[in-house]
Design a protein around this motif. Structure first.
Motif, PDB file in Angstrom:
ATOM      1  N   LEU A   1       0.817  -1.210   0.000  1.00 58.87           N
ATOM      2  CA  LEU A   1       0.000   0.000   0.000  1.00 58.87           C
ATOM      3  C   LEU A   1       0.849   1.257   0.000  1.00 58.87           C
ATOM      4  CD1 LEU A   1      -2.938  -0.879   2.405  1.00 58.87           C
ATOM      5  CD2 LEU A   1      -3.085  -0.362  -0.025  1.00 58.87           C
ATOM      6  N   THR A   2       1.924   1.258   0.791  1.00 57.73           N
ATOM      7  CA  THR A   2       2.759   2.461   0.835  1.00 57.73           C
ATOM      8  C   THR A   2       3.457   2.688  -0.502  1.00 57.73           C
ATOM      9  OG1 THR A   2       4.581   1.219   1.817  1.00 57.73           O
ATOM     10  CG2 THR A   2       3.130   2.401   3.320  1.00 57.73           C
ATOM     11  N   GLU A   3       3.862   1.610  -1.177  1.00 60.44           N
ATOM     12  CA  GLU A   3       4.512   1.760  -2.479  1.00 60.44           C
ATOM     13  C   GLU A   3       3.503   2.152  -3.551  1.00 60.44           C
ATOM     14  OE1 GLU A   3       6.607  -1.839  -3.303  1.00 60.44           O
ATOM     15  OE2 GLU A   3       7.989  -1.573  -1.626  1.00 60.44           O
ATOM     16  N   CYS A   4       2.334   1.544  -3.515  1.00 57.65           N
ATOM     17  CA  CYS A   4       1.310   1.801  -4.519  1.00 57.65           C
ATOM     18  C   CYS A   4       0.734   3.206  -4.391  1.00 57.65           C
ATOM     19  CB  CYS A   4       0.209   0.754  -4.404  1.00 57.65           C
ATOM     20  SG  CYS A   4      -1.145   0.986  -5.556  1.00 57.65           S
ATOM     21  N   LEU A   5       0.425   3.611  -3.171  1.00 60.96           N
ATOM     22  CA  LEU A   5      -0.192   4.919  -2.949  1.00 60.96           C
ATOM     23  C   LEU A   5       0.829   6.032  -2.811  1.00 60.96           C
ATOM     24  CD1 LEU A   5      -2.948   3.889  -0.379  1.00 60.96           C
ATOM     25  CD2 LEU A   5      -3.202   4.254  -2.832  1.00 60.96           C
TER      26      LEU A   5
ATOM     27  N   ALA B   1       3.590   7.756   3.277  1.00 64.89           N
ATOM     28  CA  ALA B   1       4.458   7.293   4.352  1.00 64.89           C
ATOM     29  C   ALA B   1       3.692   6.291   5.218  1.00 64.89           C
ATOM     30  CB  ALA B   1       4.911   8.474   5.196  1.00 64.89           C
ATOM     31  N   PRO B   2       4.393   5.300   5.786  1.00 60.19           N
ATOM     32  CA  PRO B   2       3.721   4.336   6.664  1.00 60.19           C
ATOM     33  C   PRO B   2       3.001   4.991   7.842  1.00 60.19           C
ATOM     34  CG  PRO B   2       5.913   3.554   6.101  1.00 60.19           C
ATOM     35  CD  PRO B   2       5.787   4.953   5.568  1.00 60.19           C
ATOM     36  N   ALA B   3       3.533   6.098   8.361  1.00 58.84           N
ATOM     37  CA  ALA B   3       2.879   6.777   9.484  1.00 58.84           C
ATOM     38  C   ALA B   3       1.525   7.335   9.069  1.00 58.84           C
ATOM     39  CB  ALA B   3       3.768   7.892  10.009  1.00 58.84           C
ATOM     40  N   LEU B   4       1.422   7.809   7.832  1.00 54.34           N
ATOM     41  CA  LEU B   4       0.152   8.334   7.335  1.00 54.34           C
ATOM     42  C   LEU B   4      -0.873   7.211   7.186  1.00 54.34           C
ATOM     43  CD1 LEU B   4      -1.028  11.039   6.457  1.00 54.34           C
ATOM     44  CD2 LEU B   4      -0.332  10.496   4.137  1.00 54.34           C
ATOM     45  N   LEU B   5      -0.418   6.071   6.727  1.00 56.85           N
ATOM     46  CA  LEU B   5      -1.283   4.899   6.597  1.00 56.85           C
ATOM     47  C   LEU B   5      -1.743   4.425   7.979  1.00 56.85           C
ATOM     48  CD1 LEU B   5      -2.387   3.081   4.357  1.00 56.85           C
ATOM     49  CD2 LEU B   5      -0.428   1.607   4.701  1.00 56.85           C
ATOM     50  N   ALA B   6      -0.853   4.443   8.964  1.00 60.72           N
ATOM     51  CA  ALA B   6      -1.208   4.053  10.330  1.00 60.72           C
ATOM     52  C   ALA B   6      -2.208   5.035  10.934  1.00 60.72           C
ATOM     53  CB  ALA B   6       0.043   3.973  11.185  1.00 60.72           C
ATOM     54  N   ALA B   7      -2.038   6.310  10.658  1.00 63.12           N
ATOM     55  CA  ALA B   7      -2.968   7.315  11.175  1.00 63.12           C
ATOM     56  C   ALA B   7      -4.359   7.117  10.577  1.00 63.12           C
ATOM     57  CB  ALA B   7      -2.456   8.715  10.874  1.00 63.12           C
ATOM     58  N   ALA B   8      -4.425   6.827   9.290  1.00 57.25           N
ATOM     59  CA  ALA B   8      -5.721   6.604   8.643  1.00 57.25           C
ATOM     60  C   ALA B   8      -6.392   5.347   9.200  1.00 57.25           C
ATOM     61  CB  ALA B   8      -5.539   6.480   7.133  1.00 57.25           C
ATOM     62  N   GLY B   9      -5.627   4.309   9.425  1.00 59.39           N
ATOM     63  CA  GLY B   9      -6.187   3.085  10.004  1.00 59.39           C
ATOM     64  C   GLY B   9      -6.664   3.291  11.426  1.00 59.39           C
TER      65      GLY B   9
END
Length: 74
Positions: free
Chosen positions: A15-19, A22-30
């Protein structure tokens, strides 16, 4: 590393590579989704409807820990 950790790590990396985020942004959204979803549900339903969900989720986690599928936190 067990299978569940490998799948979660692979999904997060994909997901981080495709979108391109940053992993922190993905963690915040989750984290936001995991809190906002139940709160939105409770805004429109009584708390009595959430009791079976909580009991079921807790029982499921306990069963997974007892089976050794996930590590229990001491």
């Amino acid at each position: 590393m067990n299978m569940l950790e490998a799948v979660a790590l692979g999904t997060a990396r994909g997901l981080t590579e495709c979108l391109g985020v940053a992993p922190a942004l993905l963690a915040a959204a989750g984290g936001y989704a995991s809190i906002a979803g139940p709160l939105r549900f409770l805004a429109h339903h009584s708390t009595l409807a959430s009791v079976p969900y909580g009991v079921g989720l807790g029982s499921g986690v306990r069963l997974l820990a007892a089976a050794g599928a996930v590590a229990a936190i001491p």
